[in-house]
Design a protein around this motif. Structure first.
Motif, mmCIF file in Angstrom:
data_model
loop_
_atom_site.group_PDB
_atom_site.id
_atom_site.type_symbol
_atom_site.label_atom_id
_atom_site.label_comp_id
_atom_site.label_asym_id
_atom_site.label_seq_id
_atom_site.Cartn_x
_atom_site.Cartn_y
_atom_site.Cartn_z
ATOM 1 N N GLY A 1 -3.368 -28.785 36.129
ATOM 2 C CA GLY A 1 -2.703 -28.243 34.954
ATOM 3 C C GLY A 1 -2.409 -26.764 35.089
ATOM 4 O O GLY A 1 -2.151 -26.258 36.180
ATOM 5 N N THR A 2 -2.476 -26.048 33.973
ATOM 6 C CA THR A 2 -2.060 -24.649 33.911
ATOM 7 C C THR A 2 -3.262 -23.721 33.946
ATOM 8 O O THR A 2 -4.178 -23.836 33.123
ATOM 9 N N VAL A 3 -3.250 -22.811 34.902
ATOM 10 C CA VAL A 3 -4.297 -21.792 35.038
ATOM 11 C C VAL A 3 -3.638 -20.429 34.851
ATOM 12 O O VAL A 3 -2.619 -20.130 35.481
ATOM 13 N N LEU A 4 -4.202 -19.619 33.995
ATOM 14 C CA LEU A 4 -3.686 -18.276 33.738
ATOM 15 C C LEU A 4 -4.744 -17.261 34.164
ATOM 16 O O LEU A 4 -5.840 -17.204 33.590
ATOM 17 N N VAL A 5 -4.415 -16.500 35.203
ATOM 18 C CA VAL A 5 -5.326 -15.487 35.736
ATOM 19 C C VAL A 5 -4.893 -14.132 35.191
ATOM 20 O O VAL A 5 -3.729 -13.747 35.304
ATOM 21 N N LEU A 6 -5.846 -13.403 34.611
ATOM 22 C CA LEU A 6 -5.566 -12.092 34.029
ATOM 23 C C LEU A 6 -6.517 -11.069 34.635
ATOM 24 O O LEU A 6 -7.730 -11.294 34.684
ATOM 25 N N THR A 7 -5.966 -9.955 35.112
ATOM 26 C CA THR A 7 -6.789 -8.898 35.684
ATOM 27 C C THR A 7 -6.794 -7.716 34.720
ATOM 28 O O THR A 7 -5.744 -7.165 34.382
ATOM 29 N N PHE A 8 -7.977 -7.338 34.266
ATOM 30 C CA PHE A 8 -8.142 -6.244 33.316
ATOM 31 C C PHE A 8 -8.635 -5.006 34.057
ATOM 32 O O PHE A 8 -9.734 -4.999 34.615
ATOM 33 N N GLY A 9 -7.809 -3.973 34.051
ATOM 34 C CA GLY A 9 -8.160 -2.722 34.701
ATOM 35 C C GLY A 9 -7.411 -1.596 34.027
ATOM 36 O O GLY A 9 -7.447 -1.451 32.801
ATOM 37 N N THR A 10 -6.657 -0.816 34.827
ATOM 38 C CA THR A 10 -5.807 0.226 34.260
ATOM 39 C C THR A 10 -4.794 -0.379 33.299
ATOM 40 O O THR A 10 -4.473 0.191 32.257
ATOM 41 N N GLY A 11 -4.280 -1.531 33.640
ATOM 42 C CA GLY A 11 -3.397 -2.318 32.781
ATOM 43 C C GLY A 11 -3.925 -3.732 32.708
ATOM 44 O O GLY A 11 -5.120 -3.990 32.894
ATOM 45 N N THR B 1 -1.903 -1.639 26.708
ATOM 46 C CA THR B 1 -2.286 -0.342 26.150
ATOM 47 C C THR B 1 -3.433 -0.488 25.157
ATOM 48 O O THR B 1 -4.236 0.429 24.964
ATOM 49 N N TRP B 2 -3.537 -1.672 24.575
ATOM 50 C CA TRP B 2 -4.512 -1.932 23.510
ATOM 51 C C TRP B 2 -5.766 -2.633 24.013
ATOM 52 O O TRP B 2 -6.867 -2.404 23.508
ATOM 53 N N ALA B 3 -5.630 -3.502 25.048
ATOM 54 C CA ALA B 3 -6.745 -4.379 25.411
ATOM 55 C C ALA B 3 -7.170 -4.292 26.874
ATOM 56 O O ALA B 3 -8.023 -5.066 27.309
ATOM 57 N N SER B 4 -6.615 -3.381 27.648
ATOM 58 C CA SER B 4 -7.037 -3.244 29.043
ATOM 59 C C SER B 4 -8.435 -2.627 29.119
ATOM 60 O O SER B 4 -8.987 -2.158 28.122
ATOM 61 N N ASP B 5 -8.998 -2.607 30.315
ATOM 62 C CA ASP B 5 -10.297 -1.964 30.489
ATOM 63 C C ASP B 5 -10.169 -0.456 30.288
ATOM 64 O O ASP B 5 -11.088 0.196 29.787
ATOM 65 N N ARG B 6 -9.027 0.111 30.662
ATOM 66 C CA ARG B 6 -8.810 1.536 30.417
ATOM 67 C C ARG B 6 -8.789 1.820 28.919
ATOM 68 O O ARG B 6 -9.308 2.853 28.470
ATOM 69 N N ALA B 7 -8.201 0.912 28.123
ATOM 70 C CA ALA B 7 -8.196 1.092 26.666
ATOM 71 C C ALA B 7 -9.620 1.059 26.113
ATOM 72 O O ALA B 7 -9.948 1.799 25.178
ATOM 73 N N ARG B 8 -10.465 0.193 26.680
ATOM 74 C CA ARG B 8 -11.871 0.140 26.248
ATOM 75 C C ARG B 8 -12.547 1.497 26.465
ATOM 76 O O ARG B 8 -13.248 2.006 25.577
ATOM 77 N N GLU B 9 -12.326 2.078 27.632
ATOM 78 C CA GLU B 9 -12.935 3.376 27.929
ATOM 79 C C GLU B 9 -12.306 4.490 27.093
ATOM 80 O O GLU B 9 -13.014 5.355 26.566
ATOM 81 N N ARG B 10 -10.980 4.445 26.960
ATOM 82 C CA ARG B 10 -10.274 5.501 26.213
ATOM 83 C C ARG B 10 -10.719 5.547 24.748
ATOM 84 O O ARG B 10 -10.928 6.621 24.178
ATOM 85 N N ASP B 11 -10.851 4.356 24.127
ATOM 86 C CA ASP B 11 -11.194 4.279 22.708
ATOM 87 C C ASP B 11 -12.696 4.187 22.475
ATOM 88 O O ASP B 11 -13.135 3.983 21.333
ATOM 89 N N ASP B 12 -13.477 4.328 23.549
ATOM 90 C CA ASP B 12 -14.940 4.320 23.466
ATOM 91 C C ASP B 12 -15.444 3.068 22.733
ATOM 92 O O ASP B 12 -16.279 3.149 21.812
ATOM 93 N N LEU B 13 -14.935 1.905 23.148
ATOM 94 C CA LEU B 13 -15.322 0.633 22.537
ATOM 95 C C LEU B 13 -16.566 0.076 23.219
ATOM 96 O O LEU B 13 -16.716 0.183 24.442
ATOM 97 N N ASN B 14 -17.453 -0.539 22.438
ATOM 98 C CA ASN B 14 -18.508 -1.307 23.077
ATOM 99 C C ASN B 14 -17.923 -2.661 23.499
ATOM 100 O O ASN B 14 -16.776 -2.994 23.168
ATOM 101 N N TRP B 15 -18.692 -3.442 24.245
ATOM 102 C CA TRP B 15 -18.137 -4.670 24.802
ATOM 103 C C TRP B 15 -17.753 -5.677 23.713
ATOM 104 O O TRP B 15 -16.762 -6.401 23.849
ATOM 105 N N LYS B 16 -18.499 -5.708 22.618
ATOM 106 C CA LYS B 16 -18.163 -6.637 21.531
ATOM 107 C C LYS B 16 -16.858 -6.235 20.866
ATOM 108 O O LYS B 16 -16.010 -7.097 20.547
ATOM 109 N N GLN B 17 -16.659 -4.937 20.654
ATOM 110 C CA GLN B 17 -15.403 -4.465 20.052
ATOM 111 C C GLN B 17 -14.222 -4.748 20.971
ATOM 112 O O GLN B 17 -13.154 -5.180 20.517
#
Length: 285
Positions: free
Chosen positions: A125-135, A164-180
Motif C-alpha cells: 500500500g501507501t507509505v509516506l516517509v517524512l524527514t523532520f529537520g531544518t524543514g 515553518t510551523w512543525a519542523s524540528d527547527r521550529a521546535r527549537e526556534r519556538d522553544d517547544l517541549n516534545w509534547k507541544q
C-alpha cells in the motif's frame, strides 16, 4: 552489479559509501567531506568527484540533492546556491566524475531506502516517509514505487506553512517541549492522512533518534506511525538504489518549451503563445 556508490549531499557535509543494493547494507566505511560554503554548483561537483575518486568504484553513481530533481535537472535551491536552479545536474556530475550519475531528491532517497530495507520493508500500500529537520522532506511510496518530488513540507495548514510551523527547527526556534511539538506534528499528519490515507507514516530526520520523547504524543485517525530505521544511512542507500535501476527513457519535450542559454547553462523557458482568434473575439466582446 550488487555494490554501487551512493552519495548524499547535505547542508554541512557530503558523504558517500559503497552500498550492497541486494541487502541495503553499506559495503564499506562512509567517507565525509564538509559541504563547501555557499554550496555553489562547481564547488559541490568537485567534492562529489573527490568522493568518487576516493572509493574508486566502476559503474553508476547515485547522488542525492536537497531540492526538486526532475529528469536530472535541479529545479529548486532552498538551502544551496541559486545557481542550481534549472541546471542539468545529472550531466554536470557525469562529466566531472566520468561515471553515469543518477540524481534524486534527498527525501525521496530516504523514502526509497526505508520502503525497501528499513521501517517500511514488506509494507504493502501507501507509505509516506517524512524527514523532520531544518524543514520537512517527504517521500510518497506506493507498493514500492516512488512518486517523486512531493514537497509536502510546503503545504499550508490554514495560516501555517507546514515546515515553518512543525519542523524540528521550529521546535527549537519556538522553544517547544516534545509534547507541544507533537501537537503541531499531529495536526500536520492528520491533514496528510486526509489527503493520502497512508497505511504507514515513517518519521525520519534527527528526531527519529529520539522517538521515545514524541511518539506516544502523536494522534492519528487510522494510519500507523513508526520512526525511521536507517537514519543517517538512508540517503546513501536510496541514492545507490536509484543508480541500480535501469535509466528511464528520455522525456518528451513539450512544444511550448524551447532551450535557452541562461548564465552559462541550458534550461527550458516558455514560448509565448498567441491567443486564438476565437479567444480574442471572446475577450473583446
Amino acid at each position: 552489479m550488487s555494490v554501487i556508490l551512493g552519495i548524499d549531499i547535505g547542508g554541512s557535509g557530503i558523504k558517500g559509501a559503497p552500498v550492497n543494493v541486494s541487502t541495503g547494507q553499506l559495503a564499506g566505511e562512509r567517507h565525509r567531506i564538509p559541504t563547501p560554503e555557499g554550496a555553489r554548483p562547481d564547488d559541490v561537483v568537485r567534492v562529489v568527484a573527490q568522493l568518487v575518486e576516493h572509493f574508486g568504484l566502476d559503474g553508476p553513481v547515485g547522488v542525492t540533492f536537497p531540492g526538486i530533481v526532475q529528469h536530472g535537472h535541479t529545479l529548486s535551491a532552498a538551502n544551496v546556491d541559486k545557481g542550481w536552479i534549472g541546471l542539468d545536474a545529472d550531466a554536470l556530475f557525469t562529466q566531472a566524475t566520468g561515471r553515469d550519475v543518477r540524481l534524486l531528491n534527498d527525501a525521496d532517497a530516504a523514502g526509497l531506502a526505508e520502503a525497501k530495507f528499513g521501517a517500511g520493508r514488506g509494507v504493502d500500500g501507501t507509505v509516506l516517509v517524512l524527514t523532520f529537520g531544518t524543514g520537512i522532506g517527504s517521500a510518497l511510496v506506493h507498493n514500492g514505487v516512488l512518486v517523486p518530488n512531493t514537497e509536502l513540507g510546503h503545504l499550508w495548514l490554514r495560516e501555517h506553512h507546514a515546515e515553518t510551523w512543525a519542523s524540528d527547527r521550529a521546535r527549537e526556534r519556538d522553544d517547544l517541549n516534545w509534547k507541544q511539538w507533537s501537537k503541531r506534528v499531529s495536526g500536520y499528519l492528520q491533514h496528510l492522512e486526509l489527503l493520502f490515507s497512508p497505511d504507514l507514516f515513517i518519521i525520519g530526520g534527527g528526531v527519529s533518534k529520539k522517538a521515545e520523547k514524541w511518539q506516544d504524543h502523536i494522534r492519528l485517525e487510522r494510519s500507523r506511525l513508526i520512526p525511521a530505521a536507517l537514519q543517517n544511512e538512508a540517503g546513501i542507500v536510496g541514492a545507490a538504489l536509484l543508480a541500480a535501476q535501469p535509466a528511464p527513457p528520455a522525456p518528451l519535450v513539450s512544444p511550448a518549451l524551447r532551450p535557452a542559454r541562461v548564465a552559462g547553462r541550458t534550461e527550458a523557458v516558455p514560448v509565448p503563445v498567441k491567443p486564438s482568434k476565437d479567444k480574442a473575439r471572446r475577450k473583446s466582446s
